[in-house]
Design an enzyme around this catalytic site. Structure first.
Site, mmCIF file in Angstrom:
data_model
loop_
_atom_site.group_PDB
_atom_site.id
_atom_site.type_symbol
_atom_site.label_atom_id
_atom_site.label_comp_id
_atom_site.label_asym_id
_atom_site.label_seq_id
_atom_site.Cartn_x
_atom_site.Cartn_y
_atom_site.Cartn_z
ATOM 1 N N ILE A 126 0.846 -1.339 -0.276
ATOM 2 C CA ILE A 126 0.194 0.467 -0.320
ATOM 3 C C ILE A 126 0.556 1.360 0.001
ATOM 4 O O ILE A 126 2.074 1.156 0.503
ATOM 5 C CB ILE A 126 -1.140 -0.011 1.286
ATOM 6 C CG1 ILE A 126 -1.831 1.226 0.981
ATOM 7 C CG2 ILE A 126 -0.167 0.012 2.511
ATOM 8 C CD1 ILE A 126 -3.291 0.855 2.069
ATOM 9 N N ALA A 127 0.451 2.189 -0.727
ATOM 10 C CA ALA A 127 1.681 3.735 -1.078
ATOM 11 C C ALA A 127 0.950 4.457 -0.365
ATOM 12 O O ALA A 127 0.249 4.823 -1.284
ATOM 13 C CB ALA A 127 1.471 3.076 -2.740
ATOM 14 N N GLY A 132 6.841 13.755 0.252
ATOM 15 C CA GLY A 132 7.180 15.460 0.936
ATOM 16 C C GLY A 132 5.539 14.991 2.007
ATOM 17 O O GLY A 132 4.602 15.643 2.294
ATOM 18 N N ALA A 133 5.254 13.703 1.614
ATOM 19 C CA ALA A 133 4.150 13.877 2.964
ATOM 20 C C ALA A 133 3.405 11.658 3.504
ATOM 21 O O ALA A 133 3.528 10.922 3.079
ATOM 22 C CB ALA A 133 3.167 13.818 1.707
ATOM 23 N N GLU A 245 -4.043 -0.975 12.326
ATOM 24 C CA GLU A 245 -3.420 -1.758 11.408
ATOM 25 C C GLU A 245 -2.270 -0.997 12.837
ATOM 26 O O GLU A 245 -1.413 -1.184 13.010
ATOM 27 C CB GLU A 245 -3.551 0.027 10.620
ATOM 28 C CG GLU A 245 -1.280 0.421 10.712
ATOM 29 C CD GLU A 245 -1.262 1.447 8.829
ATOM 30 O OE1 GLU A 245 -0.347 1.522 9.076
ATOM 31 O OE2 GLU A 245 -3.086 2.202 8.069
ATOM 32 N N GLY A 342 26.542 -5.849 26.395
ATOM 33 C CA GLY A 342 27.491 -4.931 27.176
ATOM 34 C C GLY A 342 28.569 -5.506 25.432
ATOM 35 O O GLY A 342 27.285 -4.568 24.539
#
Length: 380
Positions: A126-127, A132-133, A245, A342
């Protein structure tokens, strides 16, 4: 392995399914985890193996090729995949995209894609995010302009899980940019469609085995029938899926945190310093005690949230709270677990190093934790 003896959200059937999930992961995933990390992708053969075992999209109805089970079965797969230390994109398909197809898809779309998603022959993405968003999905600039009986898509997406592997992607695009969020729609784009290009497999800090990509759309022409759900209601469709989701992310975070803790306990009991095991030092015991208390609370809350979700009662604010708290806790526990190793903890050959790296993004994706606070505050 995860101790589920005190869990309250699962039935005996869920636990029988969990036994199957563990056996399949032990055979098909665990021996190859380092290869997946190196290559930056989980091969399709693994997807098909999980599909054959009923581990992909178990909630899909029988008429669409699935098993018709409840979301608890997705949660089982999610917990076990994350506990072995894999960041494979199975959970995206199970917990997120399957619901979009089944709930919003036309009969033709469901019949075309869902059986393959269940079997592992079809991998989905899912795109949403663009350069910019990110969390502000109302700001997407990818457009889908109507041209007769087609949409013509232009724009770009980034940070897309399953982006290299995907056969079909749900694209969030503006079908009417003048309407803002009300002009957003979801459109299916199939791999191989002219103008649709998959960019590079992105070089991430962690979650290396999850293929994460840039996607580019240049005059991509798809039929109007590729619209998923209703035109102009894409933003609403996205909001409707957010509780599941965000619960899914919380579940992943909890299981990964538990594995980091278990790794720290095993390491400190085995490692000797100044004539005794590292575990015997008060600082170690008190640190582990604090982590154990957080995990106890975390599992109780996961079961509470999961039970509410199975009953259809989990709210967006509650799911956002779960995502916020569990991913913050995951960060604390993974960092403390690495510290207890460690110098060994900083070596990539130790699983705790991968768990620590992989944990960092969970406070970012699915809406940043700062956005979670904004969402929660609206309900107060």
């Amino acid at each position: 392995m995860l101790d589920t003896s005190r869990r309250t959200a699962f039935t005996e059937d869920h636990e029988m399914f969990r036994d199957t999930v563990r056996k399949v992961l032990a055979a098909e995933m665990v021996p190859h985890l380092e290869q997946h990390e190196r290559e930056g992708i989980v091969p399709r053969e693994a997807w098909k193996a999980l599909g054959a075992a009923g581990m992909l999209c178990p909630t899909v109805s029988e008429e669409n090729g699935g098993l018709g089970l409840d979301f608890g079965y997705c949660a089982v797969v999610n917990e076990e995949v994350c506990y072995i230390g894999s960041s494979a994109g199975f959970t995206l398909q199970n917990d997120i995209t399957a619901n979009y197809f089944e709930r919003l898809g036309s009969e033709e779309q469901r019949q075309r894609w869902l059986p393959g998603m269940v079997s592992g022959d079809v991998i989905t993405a899912i795109a949403m995010t663009e350069p910019g968003a990110g969390s502000d999905l109302q700001g997407v600039r990818t457009t889908a302009r109507r041209d007769g009986s087609d949409f013509i898509i232009n724009g770009s997406k980034t940070y897309i899980t399953n982006g290299q592997n995907c056969d079909v992607v749900i694209v969030v695009a503006k079908t009417d940019p003048s309407l803002g969020a009300k002009g957003t729609s979801l459109i299916l784009v199939e791999d191989g469609t002219p103008g649709f290009q998959k960019g590079r497999n992105l070089d991430k800090v962690g979650q290396h085995s999850a293929d994460t990509s840039e996607l580019f759309f240049e005059d991509v022409r798809v039929p109007v029938e590729n619209l998923l759900g209703q035109e102009g209601r894409g933003f609403i469709h996205l909001m409707e899926e957010l509780p599941q989701e965000r619960l899914s992310i919380a579940i992943s975070a909890q299981a990964s945190a538990q594995r980091a803790f278990d790794e720290a306990v095993a390491f400190t009991k085995d490692r000797k310093a100044f004539g005794q095991s590292v575990f015997e030092f008060q600082n170690t015991k008190f640190t582990l005690a604090d982590l154990a208390a957080q995990l106890q609370v975390g599992w109780a809350h996961i079961d509470w949230a999961l039970t509410r979700h199975l009953a259809g009662e989990l709210t967006t604010a509650e799911a956002s709270s779960a995502k916020l708290w569990h991913t913050d806790m995951q960060g604390r526990i993974c960092d403390a677990a690495l510290q207890l190793h460690g110098g060994a903890g900083y070596m990539n050959e130790y699983l705790v190093a991968r768990l620590w790296r992989d944990a960092r993004v969970t406070r970012i994706f699915g809406g940043t934790n700062e956005i979670m606070k904004e969402v929660i505050s609206r309900s107060i």
